[in-house]
Design an enzyme around this catalytic site. Structure first.
Site, PDB file in Angstrom:
ATOM      1  N   ASP A 161       4.140  -1.112   4.337  1.00 44.10           N
ATOM      2  CA  ASP A 161       4.522   0.313   4.156  1.00 44.10           C
ATOM      3  C   ASP A 161       4.621   0.567   2.553  1.00 44.10           C
ATOM      4  OD1 ASP A 161       5.369   0.620   6.738  1.00 44.10           O
ATOM      5  OD2 ASP A 161       7.436  -0.122   6.473  1.00 44.10           O
TER       6      ASP A 161
ATOM      7  N   GLY B  95       8.073  -5.009   4.986  1.00 43.21           N
ATOM      8  CA  GLY B  95       7.913  -3.784   4.320  1.00 43.21           C
ATOM      9  C   GLY B  95       6.763  -3.876   3.205  1.00 43.21           C
ATOM     10  N   ALA B  96       6.005  -4.934   3.305  1.00 45.61           N
ATOM     11  CA  ALA B  96       4.747  -4.925   2.346  1.00 45.61           C
ATOM     12  C   ALA B  96       3.737  -3.823   2.742  1.00 45.61           C
ATOM     13  CB  ALA B  96       4.454  -6.254   2.008  1.00 45.61           C
TER      14      ALA B  96
END
Length: 126
Positions: free
Chosen positions: A61, A58-59
């Site tokens: 995003d 998720g980094a």
């Protein structure tokens, strides 16, 4: 950035190739190397924040969301990159995608050199 997209393995050269087809801001993340943004013909590079990485899920995003947030509030390119890098760095210190989204206060604390405190239930995410 995949070399297949531009024919270039160097991120700066790849951004400049893409510039021929797109005149808006172009950004590439470089993991632990930070991020680059090509605005017009001016290349901006901001290093990553050093953190103890737990999970990178998720980094990217989080980085993109934070970059858009900073763009919409009118930040200059360096401030945009610092903000997005800080948000992504905090995300990397937590497990999972949803649980990794930092609050605005956490991002601002990291940028100012303070230790970000953990999000409480009443604080809002970016």
């Amino acid at each position: 950035m995949p070399a297949a997209l531009t024919g270039e393995s160097d991120p700066e050269r790849a951004l400049r190739v893409l510039r021929r087809r797109h005149d808006g801001p172009l950004c590439v993340t470089l993991g632990a190397g930070g991020a680059m943004l090509l605005a017009g013909d001016h290349l901006h590079h901001v290093p990553a924040f050093t953190v103890d990485t737990v999970d990178t899920t998720g980094a990217g995003d989080v980085f993109r969301g934070a970059l858009i947030y900073a763009l919409l509030r009118g930040d200059d390119p360096i401030s945009m990159l610092r903000f997005a890098n800080a948000a992504a760095a905090i995300a990397c210190t937590r497990e999972g995608a949803i649980g990794g989204v930092p609050t605005l206060a956490e991002v601002e604390a990291l940028i100012s050199g303070q230790e970000p405190r953990r999000r409480g239930s009443a604080e809002r995410e970016l």
